[in-house]
Design a protein around this motif. Structure first.
Motif, PDB file in Angstrom:
ATOM      1  N   TYR A 254       0.842  -1.207   0.000  1.00 47.84           N
ATOM      2  CA  TYR A 254       0.000   0.000   0.000  1.00 47.84           C
ATOM      3  C   TYR A 254       0.872   1.249   0.000  1.00 47.84           C
ATOM      4  O   TYR A 254       0.608   2.220  -0.725  1.00 47.84           O
ATOM      5  CB  TYR A 254      -0.895  -0.043   1.229  1.00 47.84           C
ATOM      6  CG  TYR A 254      -1.886   1.089   1.367  1.00 47.84           C
ATOM      7  CD1 TYR A 254      -3.144   1.011   0.777  1.00 47.84           C
ATOM      8  CD2 TYR A 254      -1.586   2.214   2.134  1.00 47.84           C
ATOM      9  CE1 TYR A 254      -4.079   2.036   0.939  1.00 47.84           C
ATOM     10  CE2 TYR A 254      -2.494   3.239   2.293  1.00 47.84           C
ATOM     11  CZ  TYR A 254      -3.750   3.149   1.695  1.00 47.84           C
ATOM     12  OH  TYR A 254      -4.659   4.159   1.857  1.00 47.84           O
TER      13      TYR A 254
ATOM     14  N   LYS B  73      -6.970   2.613   7.189  1.00 43.45           N
ATOM     15  CA  LYS B  73      -6.130   3.465   6.358  1.00 43.45           C
ATOM     16  C   LYS B  73      -6.978   4.399   5.516  1.00 43.45           C
ATOM     17  O   LYS B  73      -8.099   4.071   5.143  1.00 43.45           O
ATOM     18  CB  LYS B  73      -5.178   2.645   5.495  1.00 43.45           C
ATOM     19  CG  LYS B  73      -5.815   1.536   4.684  1.00 43.45           C
ATOM     20  CD  LYS B  73      -4.747   0.597   4.138  1.00 43.45           C
ATOM     21  CE  LYS B  73      -5.338  -0.528   3.324  1.00 43.45           C
ATOM     22  NZ  LYS B  73      -4.309  -1.508   2.906  1.00 43.45           N
TER      23      LYS B  73
ATOM     24  N   THR C 125       1.035   3.779  -3.157  1.00 46.77           N
ATOM     25  CA  THR C 125       0.517   5.142  -2.963  1.00 46.77           C
ATOM     26  C   THR C 125       1.572   6.190  -3.268  1.00 46.77           C
ATOM     27  O   THR C 125       1.297   7.209  -3.920  1.00 46.77           O
ATOM     28  CB  THR C 125      -0.001   5.312  -1.527  1.00 46.77           C
ATOM     29  OG1 THR C 125      -0.992   4.316  -1.255  1.00 46.77           O
ATOM     30  CG2 THR C 125      -0.616   6.688  -1.334  1.00 46.77           C
TER      31      THR C 125
ATOM     32  N   HIS D 184      -2.016  12.772   0.894  1.00 51.20           N
ATOM     33  CA  HIS D 184      -1.550  12.050   2.082  1.00 51.20           C
ATOM     34  C   HIS D 184      -2.098  10.628   2.139  1.00 51.20           C
ATOM     35  O   HIS D 184      -3.049  10.278   1.436  1.00 51.20           O
ATOM     36  CB  HIS D 184      -1.969  12.791   3.361  1.00 51.20           C
ATOM     37  CG  HIS D 184      -3.451  12.920   3.538  1.00 51.20           C
ATOM     38  ND1 HIS D 184      -4.106  14.131   3.428  1.00 51.20           N
ATOM     39  CD2 HIS D 184      -4.427  12.008   3.804  1.00 51.20           C
ATOM     40  CE1 HIS D 184      -5.405  13.943   3.627  1.00 51.20           C
ATOM     41  NE2 HIS D 184      -5.615  12.656   3.860  1.00 51.20           N
ATOM     42  N   PHE D 185      -1.466   9.822   3.007  1.00 51.31           N
ATOM     43  CA  PHE D 185      -2.064   8.575   3.464  1.00 51.31           C
ATOM     44  C   PHE D 185      -1.771   8.427   4.951  1.00 51.31           C
ATOM     45  O   PHE D 185      -0.825   9.014   5.484  1.00 51.31           O
ATOM     46  CB  PHE D 185      -1.568   7.355   2.676  1.00 51.31           C
ATOM     47  CG  PHE D 185      -0.132   6.948   2.936  1.00 51.31           C
ATOM     48  CD1 PHE D 185       0.215   6.195   4.048  1.00 51.31           C
ATOM     49  CD2 PHE D 185       0.880   7.299   2.045  1.00 51.31           C
ATOM     50  CE1 PHE D 185       1.531   5.811   4.292  1.00 51.31           C
ATOM     51  CE2 PHE D 185       2.195   6.920   2.272  1.00 51.31           C
ATOM     52  CZ  PHE D 185       2.525   6.184   3.413  1.00 51.31           C
TER      53      PHE D 185
ATOM     54  N   GLY E  79       2.688  10.994   4.306  1.00 50.78           N
ATOM     55  CA  GLY E  79       2.287   9.666   4.753  1.00 50.78           C
ATOM     56  C   GLY E  79       2.717   9.430   6.178  1.00 50.78           C
ATOM     57  O   GLY E  79       3.829   9.791   6.565  1.00 50.78           O
TER      58      GLY E  79
ATOM     59  N   ARG F 127      -6.421   7.558   2.294  1.00 51.37           N
ATOM     60  CA  ARG F 127      -5.457   8.223   1.417  1.00 51.37           C
ATOM     61  C   ARG F 127      -6.160   9.231   0.532  1.00 51.37           C
ATOM     62  O   ARG F 127      -7.301   9.054   0.127  1.00 51.37           O
ATOM     63  CB  ARG F 127      -4.648   7.243   0.606  1.00 51.37           C
ATOM     64  CG  ARG F 127      -5.382   6.434  -0.433  1.00 51.37           C
ATOM     65  CD  ARG F 127      -4.392   5.543  -1.199  1.00 51.37           C
ATOM     66  NE  ARG F 127      -5.050   4.463  -1.909  1.00 51.37           N
ATOM     67  CZ  ARG F 127      -4.396   3.473  -2.488  1.00 51.37           C
ATOM     68  NH1 ARG F 127      -3.082   3.416  -2.459  1.00 51.37           N
ATOM     69  NH2 ARG F 127      -5.052   2.501  -3.108  1.00 51.37           N
TER      70      ARG F 127
END
Length: 294
Positions: free
Chosen positions: A114, A289, A118, A237-238, A198, A291
């Motif tokens: 992930y 999560k 991402t 962002h994540f 992140g 994103r």
């Protein structure tokens, strides 16, 4: 959306079987038997098969400590494994510790996928990634290998040194290493006006900072999530949250993400598990999560 996720293309790792409070795992060319409190069901394979396949078995003096018993004295105490996906390749140094751990939590490979995927989608030229409670750095390596400016924070100096070794054998450099209490570090970053594209949180149920700071998940996770929300870049962002506490569900994790984030996008929660070759599924914590791609 609630999901069940397990690593699917890790050639150097295999959960062969689990049950009767144990798991039989292959890391590279070495197969281990370790305690597993979640495996309350019966083993699928006969005990004779477990005895034939394993190289080293952990014998516990308590629920968390013990000693490793080798079938062959020449079996090494340390060895390397590799993880690859379509975007990255990293190496990890494994070792036999007195706490039954070997330096990696294999179910986290789902999150490494992930992270690298991402980062590859971000428009930001060099995204800034923060890994909290970062242990030996699998997620930090994944972020760095994908091209991110990466900061790794853990309160235990020895595991940060271990993570640095993993960086070296992976052919990477320039991860920022921080030995500090995660909550204190986050509060200082807020005061500095820092932003990250992140953030990865993998907090233990219980823990201690380098200066005796106490961490208890139920007591501190809300404060942590509220502070972390202030560090996220608004445009891109994540955020990943993993929890291993048996009392936490994916609904709790969802609430922890929705509360501090005014508009969480692409929210996903669920359970991480390892699929045993023999058939059983071994649950290993819940995740959440979000994103936002700019």
């Amino acid at each position: 959306m609630i999901s069940l996720l397990t690593p699917r293309h890790w050639k150097d790792y295999e959960l062969i079987d689990c049950g009767d409070f144990e798991k039989l795992e292959r890391f590279g060319n070495i197969t281990l038997i370790r305690p597993e409190p979640q495996a309350v069901w019966a083993k699928q394979l006969p005990e004779s098969e477990w005895q034939k396949l394993h190289d080293i078995r952990f014998k516990g003096r308590s629920a968390t400590s013990g000693e490793w018993i080798k079938k062959n004295a020449r079996t090494p105490d340390r060895w390397h494994i590799t993880y690859k996906n379509d975007d990255i390749s990293i190496k990890l140094r494994l070792a036999l510790t007195s706490f039954k751990h070997v330096g990696v939590f294999p179910e986290q490979a789902v999150n490494w996928d992930y992270i690298s995927e991402t980062i590859g989608q971000f428009k930001t030229e060099q995204p800034r990634i923060l890994n909290l409670f970062a242990y030996t750095g699998g997620a930090s390596l994944a972020a760095k290998a994908a091209g991110a400016d990466t900061t790794h924070v853990d309160s235990i100096k020895q595991v940060v040194t271990w993570a640095n070794e993993n960086q070296e054998i992976s052919g990477l450099k320039d991860i920022r290493w921080v030995v500090e209490d995660a909550l204190k570090f986050v509060k200082r970053e807020i005061k500095r006006g820092k932003k990250y594209n992140g953030i990865i949180l993998d907090p233990p149920a219980y823990g201690h900072g380098p200066n005796g700071e106490k961490w208890k998940l139920e007591d501190h996770i809300l404060e942590m999530m509220q502070d972390v929300a202030g560090l996220l870049d608004e445009e891109e962002h994540f955020l990943i949250l993993n929890t291993y506490s048996l009392g936490f569900s994916s609904v709790i994790v969802e609430n922890l993400l929705r509360g501090p984030l005014s508009d969480p996008q692409n929210l996903e929660t669920g359970e991480l598990y390892l699929q045993a070759t023999a058939g059983s599924k071994l649950p290993l914590g819940v995740f959440g999560k979000v994103r936002k791609i700019g």
